[in-house]
Design a protein around this motif. Structure first.
Motif, short mmCIF file in Angstrom:
data_model
loop_
_atom_site.label_atom_id
_atom_site.label_comp_id
_atom_site.label_asym_id
_atom_site.label_seq_id
_atom_site.Cartn_x
_atom_site.Cartn_y
_atom_site.Cartn_z
N ILE A 19 0.81 -1.21 0.00
CA ILE A 19 0.00 0.00 0.00
C ILE A 19 0.84 1.26 0.00
N TYR A 20 1.84 1.30 0.86
CA TYR A 20 2.57 2.55 1.07
C TYR A 20 4.06 2.26 1.12
N LYS A 21 4.84 2.98 0.30
CA LYS A 21 6.29 2.85 0.32
C LYS A 21 6.85 3.89 1.27
N ILE A 22 7.63 3.44 2.25
CA ILE A 22 8.24 4.36 3.20
C ILE A 22 9.35 5.12 2.46
N TYR A 28 7.95 -1.48 2.12
CA TYR A 28 6.53 -1.27 1.84
C TYR A 28 5.69 -1.70 3.02
N ILE A 29 4.70 -0.89 3.34
CA ILE A 29 3.67 -1.28 4.30
C ILE A 29 2.53 -1.84 3.47
N GLY A 30 1.98 -2.93 3.92
CA GLY A 30 0.87 -3.53 3.21
C GLY A 30 -0.05 -4.26 4.17
N ILE A 31 -1.00 -4.94 3.58
CA ILE A 31 -1.98 -5.66 4.38
C ILE A 31 -2.21 -7.03 3.76
N THR A 32 -2.34 -8.03 4.61
CA THR A 32 -2.58 -9.39 4.11
C THR A 32 -4.07 -9.57 3.87
N SER A 33 -4.40 -10.68 3.24
CA SER A 33 -5.81 -10.95 2.95
C SER A 33 -6.62 -11.16 4.23
N ASP A 34 -5.96 -11.44 5.34
CA ASP A 34 -6.70 -11.55 6.61
C ASP A 34 -6.53 -10.29 7.48
N ASN A 35 -6.24 -9.17 6.83
CA ASN A 35 -6.20 -7.83 7.44
C ASN A 35 -5.12 -7.64 8.49
N GLN A 36 -3.99 -8.28 8.33
CA GLN A 36 -2.84 -8.03 9.19
C GLN A 36 -1.94 -6.99 8.51
N TRP A 37 -1.55 -5.97 9.25
CA TRP A 37 -0.61 -5.00 8.71
C TRP A 37 0.78 -5.60 8.73
N VAL A 38 1.47 -5.47 7.61
CA VAL A 38 2.81 -6.06 7.46
C VAL A 38 3.75 -5.04 6.84
N ILE A 39 5.03 -5.34 6.97
CA ILE A 39 6.04 -4.58 6.27
C ILE A 39 6.85 -5.55 5.44
N GLU A 40 7.20 -5.13 4.24
CA GLU A 40 7.99 -5.97 3.34
C GLU A 40 9.37 -5.33 3.22
N THR A 41 10.36 -6.15 3.47
CA THR A 41 11.74 -5.71 3.31
C THR A 41 12.57 -6.90 2.86
N ASN A 42 13.44 -6.68 1.91
CA ASN A 42 14.29 -7.74 1.37
C ASN A 42 13.48 -8.98 0.98
N ASN A 43 12.35 -8.75 0.34
CA ASN A 43 11.46 -9.82 -0.14
C ASN A 43 10.90 -10.70 0.96
N SER A 44 10.86 -10.21 2.18
CA SER A 44 10.26 -10.93 3.30
C SER A 44 9.20 -10.05 3.94
N LEU A 45 8.16 -10.68 4.44
CA LEU A 45 7.10 -9.97 5.15
C LEU A 45 7.21 -10.26 6.63
N PHE A 46 6.86 -9.26 7.44
CA PHE A 46 6.66 -9.57 8.84
C PHE A 46 5.54 -8.70 9.38
N SER A 47 4.86 -9.23 10.36
CA SER A 47 3.73 -8.56 10.98
C SER A 47 4.20 -7.37 11.78
N LEU A 48 3.46 -6.28 11.69
CA LEU A 48 3.80 -5.10 12.49
C LEU A 48 3.45 -5.32 13.96
N ASP A 49 2.73 -6.38 14.25
CA ASP A 49 2.43 -6.70 15.64
C ASP A 49 3.51 -7.55 16.28
N ALA A 50 4.49 -8.00 15.50
CA ALA A 50 5.58 -8.82 16.04
C ALA A 50 6.53 -7.92 16.81
#
Length: 152
Positions: A19-22, A28-50
Motif C-alpha cells: 500500500i505505502y512505500k516508506i 513497503y507497508i501492506g496488508i494481508t488478505s486476513d487484514n494483518q498490517w505487514v512490512i515488506e523488506t528484502n522480499n520478506s514480510l513480517f507482521s507489524l504486531d511482532a
C-alpha cells in the motif's frame, strides 16, 4: 533477519497488498488478505504486531505524522481499503518501538507522533514515559517534552 511469520510464529498469509512505500527506505507497508498490517523488506514480510521485528517501521518516525497519515490514507483509499481497517494500523506499535530504542533521537521522534494522537490515546504510554524520565541517554530537552506531555 526478518521472516514471514506472525507474533505467534505461524506463517503469514503470503497474499498481501503493498500500500505505502516508506520514503527513502524501499520498505513497503501492506496488508494481508486476513487484514494483518505487514512490512515488506528484502522480499520478506513480517507482521507489524511482532514485537521483536518492528525496527524497519521506525523509519516512519522520521516523517511528520500529518505527512504520513495524509499519504497513507490516500494510498489506502486508492487500493480500496476500508476506513475501519485503515484505522487499525498499529501506530501505537511504531511509537512504542521508538521509545524502547533507548535513544534520544528515536524517543524524540516517537514523542512527535505521540503528540499527534488524541489525548485519550496517550494514557497507555504514561507509565512507559515515567519509567524513562531518569534515563541518562535521554536529553534534558526530551525529558522536558515528556514532562509537559505528562503535565508535571
Amino acid at each position: 533477519m526478518f521472516i514471514n511469520e506472525t507474533t505467534n510464529g505461524t506463517p503469514l498469509d503470503s497474499s498481501w497488498l503493498p500500500i505505502y512505500k516508506i520514503q527513502g527506505s524501499g520498505f513497503y507497508i501492506g496488508i494481508t488478505s486476513d487484514n494483518q498490517w505487514v512490512i515488506e523488506t528484502n522480499n520478506s514480510l513480517f507482521s507489524l504486531d511482532a514485537s521483536n521485528r518492528a525496527i524497519p517501521i521506525m523509519e516512519l518516525l522520521e516523517l511528520q505524522p500529518s505527512e504520513f497519515y495524509s499519504a497513507f490514507y490516500s494510498a489506502c483509499e486508492e487500493k480500496g481499503i476500508l476506513k475501519d481497517i485503515q484505522q487499525n494500523f498499529p501506530v501505537k506499535k511504531v511509537i512504542e518501538t521508538g521509545i524502547n530504542q533507548k535513544s534520544d533521537y528515536w524517543c524524540s521522534l516517537a514523542l512527535n507522533w505521540l503528540q499527534a494522537l488524541p489525548m485519550a490515546e496517550i494514557g497507555p504510554f504514561k507509565s512507559q514515559l515515567m519509567d524513562i524520565l531518569e534515563e541518562k541517554w535521554l536529553s534534558q530537552k526530551t525529558k522536558q517534552r515528556i514532562k509537559k506531555l505528562l503535565k508535571f
